[in-house]
Design a protein around this motif. Structure first.
Motif, PDB file in Angstrom:
ATOM      1  N   GLY A 146      52.380  26.471  42.591  1.00 21.68           N
ATOM      2  CA  GLY A 146      51.378  25.341  42.442  1.00 21.68           C
ATOM      3  C   GLY A 146      49.795  25.828  42.505  1.00 21.68           C
ATOM      4  N   MET A 147      48.883  24.902  42.085  1.00 30.15           N
ATOM      5  CA  MET A 147      47.633  25.365  42.218  1.00 30.15           C
ATOM      6  C   MET A 147      47.167  25.500  43.563  1.00 30.15           C
ATOM      7  SD  MET A 147      46.553  25.501  39.007  1.00 30.15           S
ATOM      8  CE  MET A 147      44.932  25.323  38.982  1.00 30.15           C
ATOM      9  N   PRO A 148      46.248  26.518  43.916  1.00 29.81           N
ATOM     10  CA  PRO A 148      45.989  26.930  45.172  1.00 29.81           C
ATOM     11  C   PRO A 148      44.899  25.750  45.582  1.00 29.81           C
ATOM     12  CG  PRO A 148      44.665  28.113  43.563  1.00 29.81           C
ATOM     13  CD  PRO A 148      45.660  27.449  42.877  1.00 29.81           C
ATOM     14  N   PRO A 149      44.753  25.847  46.940  1.00 32.79           N
ATOM     15  CA  PRO A 149      43.858  24.720  47.556  1.00 32.79           C
ATOM     16  C   PRO A 149      42.531  24.804  46.966  1.00 32.79           C
ATOM     17  CG  PRO A 149      45.064  25.888  49.326  1.00 32.79           C
ATOM     18  CD  PRO A 149      45.349  26.439  48.118  1.00 32.79           C
ATOM     19  N   GLU A 150      41.898  23.680  46.899  1.00 33.73           N
ATOM     20  CA  GLU A 150      40.452  23.689  46.385  1.00 33.73           C
ATOM     21  C   GLU A 150      39.699  24.785  46.665  1.00 33.73           C
ATOM     22  OE1 GLU A 150      37.907  22.292  43.434  1.00 33.73           O
ATOM     23  OE2 GLU A 150      39.981  21.375  43.820  1.00 33.73           O
ATOM     24  N   GLN A 151      39.696  24.862  48.294  1.00 34.72           N
ATOM     25  CA  GLN A 151      38.706  25.680  48.772  1.00 34.72           C
ATOM     26  C   GLN A 151      39.110  27.371  48.374  1.00 34.72           C
ATOM     27  OE1 GLN A 151      40.910  24.012  50.292  1.00 34.72           O
ATOM     28  NE2 GLN A 151      41.848  24.895  52.158  1.00 34.72           N
ATOM     29  N   GLU A 152      40.273  27.679  47.864  1.00 33.55           N
ATOM     30  CA  GLU A 152      40.524  28.850  47.442  1.00 33.55           C
ATOM     31  C   GLU A 152      40.508  28.834  46.025  1.00 33.55           C
ATOM     32  OE1 GLU A 152      44.256  29.998  48.812  1.00 33.55           O
ATOM     33  OE2 GLU A 152      43.860  29.281  50.980  1.00 33.55           O
ATOM     34  N   ARG A 153      40.499  27.999  45.066  1.00 36.00           N
ATOM     35  CA  ARG A 153      40.675  28.038  43.460  1.00 36.00           C
ATOM     36  C   ARG A 153      39.849  28.875  42.933  1.00 36.00           C
ATOM     37  NH1 ARG A 153      42.371  22.471  41.457  1.00 36.00           N
ATOM     38  NH2 ARG A 153      43.858  22.436  43.167  1.00 36.00           N
ATOM     39  N   GLU A 154      38.266  28.836  43.384  1.00 39.31           N
ATOM     40  CA  GLU A 154      37.471  29.707  42.406  1.00 39.31           C
ATOM     41  C   GLU A 154      37.407  31.244  42.701  1.00 39.31           C
ATOM     42  OE1 GLU A 154      32.497  30.445  42.224  1.00 39.31           O
ATOM     43  OE2 GLU A 154      33.619  28.692  43.310  1.00 39.31           O
ATOM     44  N   GLU A 155      37.930  31.658  44.082  1.00 35.69           N
ATOM     45  CA  GLU A 155      38.036  32.931  44.243  1.00 35.69           C
ATOM     46  C   GLU A 155      39.426  33.363  43.652  1.00 35.69           C
ATOM     47  OE1 GLU A 155      37.952  36.780  45.267  1.00 35.69           O
ATOM     48  OE2 GLU A 155      36.436  35.310  45.226  1.00 35.69           O
ATOM     49  N   ARG A 156      40.286  32.593  43.603  1.00 34.68           N
ATOM     50  CA  ARG A 156      41.862  32.893  42.831  1.00 34.68           C
ATOM     51  C   ARG A 156      41.652  32.909  41.455  1.00 34.68           C
ATOM     52  NH1 ARG A 156      46.574  31.384  45.727  1.00 34.68           N
ATOM     53  NH2 ARG A 156      47.715  32.027  43.925  1.00 34.68           N
ATOM     54  N   LEU A 157      40.786  32.071  41.024  1.00 36.95           N
ATOM     55  CA  LEU A 157      40.584  32.090  39.341  1.00 36.95           C
ATOM     56  C   LEU A 157      39.962  33.505  39.072  1.00 36.95           C
ATOM     57  CD1 LEU A 157      40.804  31.057  36.584  1.00 36.95           C
ATOM     58  CD2 LEU A 157      38.300  29.824  37.157  1.00 36.95           C
ATOM     59  N   ARG A 158      39.108  34.009  39.973  1.00 36.51           N
ATOM     60  CA  ARG A 158      38.526  35.262  39.601  1.00 36.51           C
ATOM     61  C   ARG A 158      39.448  36.322  39.725  1.00 36.51           C
ATOM     62  NH1 ARG A 158      34.983  32.066  39.646  1.00 36.51           N
ATOM     63  NH2 ARG A 158      35.876  31.962  37.253  1.00 36.51           N
ATOM     64  N   VAL A 159      40.509  36.346  40.374  1.00 36.73           N
ATOM     65  CA  VAL A 159      41.373  37.209  40.480  1.00 36.73           C
ATOM     66  C   VAL A 159      42.266  37.380  38.986  1.00 36.73           C
ATOM     67  CG1 VAL A 159      43.529  38.130  41.718  1.00 36.73           C
ATOM     68  CG2 VAL A 159      41.759  37.267  43.077  1.00 36.73           C
ATOM     69  N   VAL A 160      42.587  36.144  38.664  1.00 33.73           N
ATOM     70  CA  VAL A 160      43.194  35.935  37.290  1.00 33.73           C
ATOM     71  C   VAL A 160      42.525  36.227  36.269  1.00 33.73           C
ATOM     72  CG1 VAL A 160      43.877  34.088  35.582  1.00 33.73           C
ATOM     73  CG2 VAL A 160      44.536  34.045  37.953  1.00 33.73           C
ATOM     74  N   LEU A 161      41.002  35.986  36.173  1.00 35.65           N
ATOM     75  CA  LEU A 161      40.184  36.721  35.310  1.00 35.65           C
ATOM     76  C   LEU A 161      40.240  38.227  35.236  1.00 35.65           C
ATOM     77  CD1 LEU A 161      37.299  34.098  35.007  1.00 35.65           C
ATOM     78  CD2 LEU A 161      39.402  34.108  33.828  1.00 35.65           C
ATOM     79  N   HIS A 162      40.341  38.774  36.479  1.00 38.38           N
ATOM     80  CA  HIS A 162      39.888  40.274  36.888  1.00 38.38           C
ATOM     81  C   HIS A 162      41.299  41.072  36.277  1.00 38.38           C
ATOM     82  CE1 HIS A 162      38.912  44.266  38.325  1.00 38.38           C
ATOM     83  NE2 HIS A 162      40.175  44.069  39.007  1.00 38.38           N
ATOM     84  N   VAL A 163      42.416  40.384  36.436  1.00 39.52           N
ATOM     85  CA  VAL A 163      43.855  40.723  35.705  1.00 39.52           C
ATOM     86  C   VAL A 163      43.798  40.947  34.403  1.00 39.52           C
ATOM     87  CG1 VAL A 163      46.313  40.622  35.697  1.00 39.52           C
ATOM     88  CG2 VAL A 163      45.333  40.407  37.994  1.00 39.52           C
ATOM     89  N   LEU A 164      43.324  39.874  33.769  1.00 39.62           N
ATOM     90  CA  LEU A 164      43.359  39.650  32.258  1.00 39.62           C
ATOM     91  C   LEU A 164      42.091  40.950  31.779  1.00 39.62           C
ATOM     92  CD1 LEU A 164      43.243  35.659  31.519  1.00 39.62           C
ATOM     93  CD2 LEU A 164      44.928  37.312  31.762  1.00 39.62           C
ATOM     94  N   TYR A 165      41.158  41.056  32.405  1.00 41.28           N
ATOM     95  CA  TYR A 165      40.050  42.007  32.277  1.00 41.28           C
ATOM     96  C   TYR A 165      40.768  43.431  32.102  1.00 41.28           C
ATOM     97  CZ  TYR A 165      35.404  44.489  32.279  1.00 41.28           C
ATOM     98  OH  TYR A 165      34.377  45.183  32.455  1.00 41.28           O
ATOM     99  N   LEU A 166      41.460  43.781  33.161  1.00 45.34           N
ATOM    100  CA  LEU A 166      42.390  44.974  33.339  1.00 45.34           C
ATOM    101  C   LEU A 166      43.428  45.098  32.203  1.00 45.34           C
ATOM    102  CD1 LEU A 166      43.134  45.253  37.246  1.00 45.34           C
ATOM    103  CD2 LEU A 166      41.210  46.074  35.786  1.00 45.34           C
TER     104      LEU A 166
END
Length: 414
Positions: A172-192
């Motif tokens: 499921g989608m992470p809680p709203e307060q965690e979403r931005e930081e979790r999206l940064r992790v997703v983008l970092h993985v794609l960057y790697l």
């Protein structure tokens, strides 16, 4: 494009959608992923002969669901598993659904990415699981890309799945307060993933087009789902602008061609146009982030007809801003080159000096290579030659190694 290639591309697109549907309904990431892989294999055999179904996502999800249920029913501990399923699912959960039950218009790609990139998983596990579950690559393909034995990669993926199971990572989608930081992790993985494909860390090839292509495809998917996010757009633009140079980065025999010596006529102008349009639009409306700044730097390079025509003061200023946004020794390393082009090599060398004490980069071959380049610009050929050789010894990439050795040899016995 051949019919078989079109089917292969379609299956890769559909894989995360089918997997997301199964996990959302049944849980059990590992079992659902295995079932989807079996369904993909069945489709790869049947679709070329019978044609692509009218509802390909529904077909794939239904077949995967039936494989999953058949596996559970044939297991020796069938009764325990069915009891568990009865507790967690509607009474009809074990009935193979019709395609319409699976809402073929639903796209769970982003949710699946959040799961694969959960902070509970290590960075290597995040990368491997993303490529397997969301990218649709086989374990053998991922192992080849990262130059490790297939058994090693299989264990890494298996441990990641087990970690998801034991920690109870929800689908499921992470809680709203965690979403931005979790999206940064997703983008970092794609960057790697992209970076490993663009400059492979070891082995005989400079680049792995399969990985860069997959990273771009996944970045497009995230951008489609989050079109207003500036960093998502920035990452996609950065990938497009960087990958546009691919065909000019090596000679026919695989030797590395540095940026300054590349034939810019061989750069992919369509990718450059798309990347520039994307970063121009997002810079006008979104708060600045590291991927947007990197894409802006890549756009400045892409717009110049030669290295001499690059707006180096602008590049240096963008790197300085990037260093403020995301302090990172690799950013400083690149900034030193840009500053040297504007203020002279000694100014660049001065920026490099503090990096010797930074454990993240001290001893890295690129630090030695950049220092060698700036020393050569300053006329100290003996020191440059020695550092080129040191850099060559410290890289596991054969194209980079050969290039650095050639640079040393070019300076002779200075």
């Amino acid at each position: 494009m051949t019919a078989d290639r079109r089917i292969e591309d379609e299956l890769r697109r559909l894989a995360p959608l089918a997997l997301g549907s199964l996990i959302r309904r049944y849980g059990h990431f590992d079992a659902c992923e295995d079932a989807v892989q079996e369904a993909l294999l069945a489709a790869a055999v049947q679709w070329p002969a019978d044609g692509v179904p009218d509802n390909p996502q529904g077909w794939l999800t239904t077949v995967a669901s039936r494989r999953l249920i058949d596996q559970w029913r044939s297991d020796e501990s069938r009764r325990q598993r069915e009891a568990t399923m009865a507790a967690m699912s509607p009474p009809d959960a074990l009935q193979a659904p019709e395609p319409g039950d699976w809402r073929p218009d639903r796209d769970d790609t982003l949710t699946l990415l959040f799961m694969c990139c959960h902070p509970a998983l290590s960075a290597p596990s995040q990368v491997a699981l993303t490529l397997r579950a969301v990218g649709g690559l086989t374990t053998a393909q991922i192992a080849r890309a990262f130059m490790v034995p297939e058994a090693t990669m299989a264990q890494r993926i298996s441990r990641a799945k087990q970690r998801i199971k034991t920690t109870g990572i929800p689908f499921g989608m992470p809680p709203e307060q965690e979403r931005e930081e979790r999206l940064r992790v997703v983008l970092h993985v794609l960057y790697l993933i992209f970076n490993e494909g663009y400059t492979t860390t070891s082995g005989p090839d400079l680049q792995q087009a399969e990985l860069t292509g997959e990273a771009i495809r996944l970045a497009r998917a995230v951008h489609r789902l989050l079109p207003e996010d500036g960093e998502v757009a920035g990452l996609l633009a950065l990938m497009l602008l960087t990958d546009a140079r691919r065909s000019a980065r090596t000679t026919p025999d695989g030797a590395l061609v540095p940026l300054a010596e590349q034939d810019r006529g061989r750069w992919n102008r369509d990718q450059i146009a798309e990347g520039i349009a994307l970063i121009t639009e997002t810079l006008a409306r979104a708060p600045l982030g590291q991927y947007q700044l990197q894409a802006a730097i890549a756009a400045v390079h892409a717009e110049a007809s030669t290295t001499r025509d690059v707006d180096w003061p602008q590049v240096a200023a963008l790197y300085e801003l990037l260093e403020r946004v995301t302090p990172n020794p690799m950013v400083t390393l690149n900034r030193a080159v840009a500053v040297a082009m504007v203020q002279g090599p000694q100014a660049g060398l001065d920026l490099l000096r503090p990096l010797d004490a930074d454990d993240r980069l001290a001893g890295h071959h690129r630090l030695h290579a950049v220092r060698a380049h700036l020393l050569e610009m300053a006329g100290d050929h003996a020191a440059a030659r020695s550092l080129y050789r040191t850099a060559a010894r410290r890289t596991a990439s054969l194209p980079e190694q050969r290039y650095l050795e050639a640079q040393a040899a070019r300076l002779g016995d200075a």
